[in-house]
Design a protein around this motif. Structure first.
Motif, short mmCIF file in Angstrom:
data_model
loop_
_atom_site.label_atom_id
_atom_site.label_comp_id
_atom_site.label_asym_id
_atom_site.label_seq_id
_atom_site.Cartn_x
_atom_site.Cartn_y
_atom_site.Cartn_z
N TRP A 175 0.84 -1.20 0.00
CA TRP A 175 0.00 0.00 0.00
C TRP A 175 0.88 1.25 0.00
N VAL A 176 1.88 1.27 0.89
CA VAL A 176 2.88 2.33 0.91
C VAL A 176 4.24 1.66 0.77
N PRO A 177 5.03 2.03 -0.24
CA PRO A 177 6.33 1.37 -0.44
C PRO A 177 7.30 1.74 0.68
N GLU A 178 8.39 0.98 0.78
CA GLU A 178 9.38 1.27 1.82
C GLU A 178 10.11 2.57 1.50
N MET A 179 9.94 3.54 2.37
CA MET A 179 10.61 4.83 2.25
C MET A 179 11.86 4.80 3.12
N ASN A 180 12.95 5.27 2.57
CA ASN A 180 14.24 5.23 3.26
C ASN A 180 14.72 6.66 3.47
N MET A 181 14.74 7.09 4.71
CA MET A 181 15.09 8.48 5.02
C MET A 181 16.45 8.56 5.70
N LEU A 182 17.27 9.48 5.24
CA LEU A 182 18.52 9.86 5.89
C LEU A 182 18.38 11.30 6.34
N ALA A 183 18.71 11.58 7.59
CA ALA A 183 18.54 12.92 8.13
C ALA A 183 19.73 13.30 8.99
N SER A 243 16.64 13.52 3.34
CA SER A 243 16.47 12.96 2.00
C SER A 243 15.71 11.65 2.13
N VAL A 244 14.60 11.52 1.38
CA VAL A 244 13.76 10.33 1.44
C VAL A 244 13.76 9.65 0.07
N LYS A 245 14.23 8.42 0.04
CA LYS A 245 14.24 7.64 -1.20
C LYS A 245 12.95 6.84 -1.30
N VAL A 246 12.24 7.00 -2.42
CA VAL A 246 10.99 6.30 -2.66
C VAL A 246 11.15 5.46 -3.93
N GLU A 297 -5.70 2.51 -10.14
CA GLU A 297 -4.31 2.40 -9.71
C GLU A 297 -3.43 3.30 -10.57
N PHE A 298 -2.30 3.73 -9.96
CA PHE A 298 -1.33 4.56 -10.66
C PHE A 298 0.04 3.92 -10.51
N ASN A 299 0.77 3.87 -11.61
CA ASN A 299 2.17 3.46 -11.57
C ASN A 299 3.01 4.72 -11.35
N VAL A 300 3.58 4.82 -10.15
CA VAL A 300 4.30 6.04 -9.78
C VAL A 300 5.80 5.81 -9.91
N GLN A 301 6.44 6.71 -10.63
CA GLN A 301 7.89 6.64 -10.77
C GLN A 301 8.54 7.22 -9.52
N GLY A 302 9.40 6.45 -8.90
CA GLY A 302 10.02 6.85 -7.65
C GLY A 302 11.11 7.88 -7.83
N GLY A 303 11.84 8.15 -6.77
CA GLY A 303 12.91 9.13 -6.79
C GLY A 303 13.28 9.54 -5.39
N ARG A 304 13.81 10.73 -5.25
CA ARG A 304 14.20 11.25 -3.94
C ARG A 304 13.44 12.54 -3.64
N LEU A 305 12.99 12.64 -2.40
CA LEU A 305 12.38 13.85 -1.90
C LEU A 305 13.35 14.47 -0.90
N ASN A 306 13.76 15.71 -1.16
CA ASN A 306 14.75 16.37 -0.33
C ASN A 306 14.11 17.53 0.43
N TYR A 307 14.47 17.64 1.70
CA TYR A 307 13.94 18.68 2.56
C TYR A 307 15.09 19.37 3.28
N SER A 308 14.97 20.68 3.38
CA SER A 308 15.95 21.46 4.12
C SER A 308 15.19 22.52 4.89
N ASN A 338 1.55 10.04 -11.82
CA ASN A 338 2.57 8.99 -11.91
C ASN A 338 3.98 9.53 -11.75
N VAL A 339 4.12 10.77 -11.34
CA VAL A 339 5.44 11.37 -11.14
C VAL A 339 5.54 11.82 -9.68
N LEU A 340 6.54 11.30 -8.98
CA LEU A 340 6.68 11.55 -7.55
C LEU A 340 6.76 13.03 -7.23
N ASN A 341 7.55 13.78 -8.00
CA ASN A 341 7.77 15.19 -7.69
C ASN A 341 6.56 16.07 -7.95
#
Length: 699
Positions: free
Chosen positions: A382-390, A417-420, A433-444, A485-488
């Motif tokens: 339902w929600v993919p594994e999100m990997n965050m480095l902070a 930085s969150v990798k999806v 359903e939507f096929n979503v292209q993953g990527g990185r979400l960056n926060y500062s 379908n685009v993460l950003n």
């Protein structure tokens, strides 16, 4: 820690035991460096071990303990989750010894019930947004501080036996609908030279939950028929007077195995209750919550500077109830998995002129790696594994302009930085359903705070503060509802909160303490949950919340204390984004006004202790029905009164017997959550009268 602060804290602790814990004698560490409460320039509440034990005798549910003791915290929902239990209308960061239980990646609504109260030394609550801890603390901090051994003996122990029943005088109380349960807690602790240790194991078996009309409560997400287990251990080694190493581990689980299923009611007319039946899916609840740390403390690593470093982890797994379509096309049962690994390093440097302390500086770095996902039990994602480095460097300074005038200021820079991964949303209802292209979400984000307190006059000790906090609002909930379908292109901007507070503390002679505060917080892009086709969906719009808190404690004679606190808050959202603010925030964010009061008495020998606790929850009716039906989250909340009682008697400093009574008058009432949610299935009542008998052995 420098000698001046250490001496001040020792003096404060001594006065704390002699002068009934009045405002100026309590210390806190939630701000990462020790402080006297009256000089924190913010509203702070400390729930001490004795108070936790007293409230646990009525109910060991931390959600209820906090609701009765902390003004501004919403009343609990009598469910296993804590959705809607906000602090001053905002999300609160829950921690265990500084280990974050809350997650910005996917809110699990289980944070408040993440540890058993039997192992807590105290609970520290700091109100308002804070920059010292960063992400997630938009409404404040609740930090569960675990116990450690303080005895000089090599071996001591404590055994607690408890029995709970809906009706002690009914011969049928042990039957399936009798509500009987039990609680067993065993502790061993001691001091072996430079070593100290504490080990605890607690098991709680809750019976069926009954309301004031003797009806079985709806078991869905309920606390009835749950088995709660907690294993705790802490060991410390004092290398010398300045150096210490400490290791802590805590395991917590809470699983429901109920013979009942939902017997759906009708909102506003009759409650949803439980009826005998077979439940679909696997057992729901928290399978496990592992927390641990390795800490090194150096009180004088270099000139007037102390060091505190911690390596920690959390491993969490909870399962929700089974849902039939249209939740998903074929139904299912979701779960949340979280793993955190973190490192903290704090330095605290004191500045002196002669023997006078002029100021201090706390500075350091937080590092965190978190992986969170929400799969279904059958393997679907339902929600993919999100990997965050902070990473977040911070600095917090205190300047003692005089011994009574303190100025505080702090700054923190959070880089995340969150990798999806690529993922496909699960179709539900009419959604495709939507096929979503993953990527990185960056926060500062840069957060900062400033505060001033003045304590020269006992009768009027004012303070004021400003702080900026932020929160990545439940990223997983946003991703699972993606419509692109685009993460950003998905709106994942964080919530940034500006928080203002002004208030004062007052000592009136030796008998009265009074405090008052006004708070206001604003977020240009807030986040509130609204129901869309039966699903909670984030609404991103400007919003503000304001309110007042009043508290008074009176000590007429030795051994007698009387107190009351009142909280009012309200908030609005600018849905049209035209600065109109013509819509109130829903009940998920804004709790109705509440008045809590108590009276406690101890006899001269301190062996007999009695307490009566009262809660009056006011009504909140800010919304009108649409086509004769209230929107979810906007139902009218009616007022109700509750009384609790607890008492204990100690024999020869070894055996203590206790009695706790929840809902003394057996009031039939609906919880605020069940009223504002406005759903048939969630229209449930609170607990009826429950008795708890306890027997404590100290040796």
């Amino acid at each position: 820690m420098g000698s001046i602060i250490a001496a001040s804290l020792i003096h404060a602790q001594k006065k704390d035991s002699l002068d009934q814990r009045r405002l100026e004698e309590v210390i806190i560490t939630a701000s990462r460096s020790p402080e006297i409460v009256k000089k924190t320039a913010s509203t702070v509440h400390i729930i001490h071990k004795k108070e936790i034990e007293e409230q646990s005798l009525i109910s060991p549910d931390l959600s209820n303990i906090l609701a009765y003791k902390v003004p501004g915290l919403a009343f609990g929902n009598n469910l296993v989750g804590n959705r809607g239990q906000t602090l001053r209308g905002r999300n609160v960061l829950i921690m265990i010894d500084g280990i974050p239980q809350s997650s910005p990646l996917r809110n699990n609504d289980r944070e408040i019930r993440s540890i058993d109260p039997s192992v807590l030394e105290r609970i520290e609550v700091v109100k308002g947004a804070t920059s010292i801890y960063g992400n997630g603390a938009e409404g404040g901090i609740i930090n569960y501080i675990t116990q450690k051994n303080t005895k000089s003996k090599p071996f001591s122990g404590k055994t607690v036996l408890g029995f709970t029943s809906h009706d002690l005088f009914n011969s049928n109380m042990f039957k399936s609908d009798g509500g009987a349960g039990y609680r067993v807690s065993q502790s061993f602790f001691g001091n072996l030279g430079k070593w100290d240790y504490l080990i605890n194991g607690t098991i709680t078996q809750n019976g069926v939950k009954i309301d004031g009309d003797d009806l079985v409560q709806n078991p869905r997400y309920g606390l009835g028929e749950t088995s709660v287990g907690n294993i705790f251990g802490k060991a410390g080694y004092n290398i010398d007077d300045d150096n210490r190493v400490e290791l802590m581990y805590n395991y917590y689980s809470s699983l429901q195995d109920s013979k009942y299923i939902l017997d759906i009611g009708k909102y506003g007319e009759r409650p949803s209750t439980g009826k005998l039946g077979n439940r679909e899916g696997v057992k729901e609840g928290t399978r496990y919550n592992h927390n641990g740390y390795l800490k090194y403390i150096n009180k004088n690593i270099f000139h007037q500077t102390s060091l505190n470093t911690t390596i920690y982890f959390q491993d969490f797994y909870t399962i929700y109830d089974y849902r039939n379509p249209p939740r998903w096309k074929t139904g299912g049962q979701s779960a949340i998995l979280e793993k955190k690994y973190g490192f903290r390093v704090d330095f605290n440097t004191e500045f002196k002129k002669g023997n006078e302390l002029m100021g201090s500086l706390t500075y350091g770095l937080d590092l965190l790696n978190e992986k969170t996902s929400q799969p279904l039990v059958d393997g679907r994602i339902w929600v993919p594994e999100m990997n965050m480095l902070a990473a977040a460097p911070f600095v917090q300074g205190k300047l003692f302009i005089t011994k009574d005038l303190t100025v505080k200021a702090g700054l923190r820079w959070d880089k995340m930085s969150v990798k999806v991964p690529d993922y496909t949303t699960l179709p539900s209802g009419n959604a495709s359903e939507f096929n979503v292209q993953g990527g990185r979400l960056n926060y500062s984000n840069i957060s900062y705070n400033v505060g001033v307190s003045y304590v020269a006059i006992d009768f009027f000790q004012p303070f004021t503060s400003y702080s900026r906090g932020f929160n990545i609002y439940d990223l997983g909930r946003v991703l699972r509802d993606a419509k692109t379908n685009v993460l950003n292109e998905i709106n994942t901007d964080p919530v940034v909160i500006d928080n203002y507070e002004i208030g004062f503390n007052s000592k009136i002679g030796r008998a009265v303490d009074f405090s008052a505060s006004y708070f206001y917080n604003y977020s240009k892009l807030g986040a509130d949950l609204v129901s869309v086709n039966g699903f909670w969906t984030p609404l991103r719009a400007p919003q503000y919340i304001s309110g007042v808190e009043l508290a008074m404690n009176v000590y007429p004679t030795r051994g007698l204390s009387i107190g009351a606190n009142y909280t009012y808050q309200e908030g609005k959202v600018d849905v049209k984004n035209d600065n109109s603010y013509d819509k109130y925030l829903s009940g998920l964010r804004i709790a109705p006004a509440r008045l809590n009061s108590y009276i406690k008495w101890n006899n001269k020998s301190q062996k007999l202790q009695l307490g009566v606790y009262h809660m009056y929850s006011f009504k909140r009716e800010q919304f009108e029905p649409v086509s004769g039906k209230y929107q979810e989250g906007e139902g009218p909340v009616k007022e109700f009164n509750l009384f609790n009682f607890q008492g204990s008697y100690q024999f020869n400093n070894v055996i203590t017997v206790g009695l706790g009574v929840e809902n003394v008058l057996n009031k039939t009432y609906y919880t605020p959550t069940s009223m504002y949610t406005a759903r048939d299935a969630e229209y449930v009542r609170g607990n009826g009268r429950y008795y708890t008998l306890s027997l404590n052995f100290n040796y």
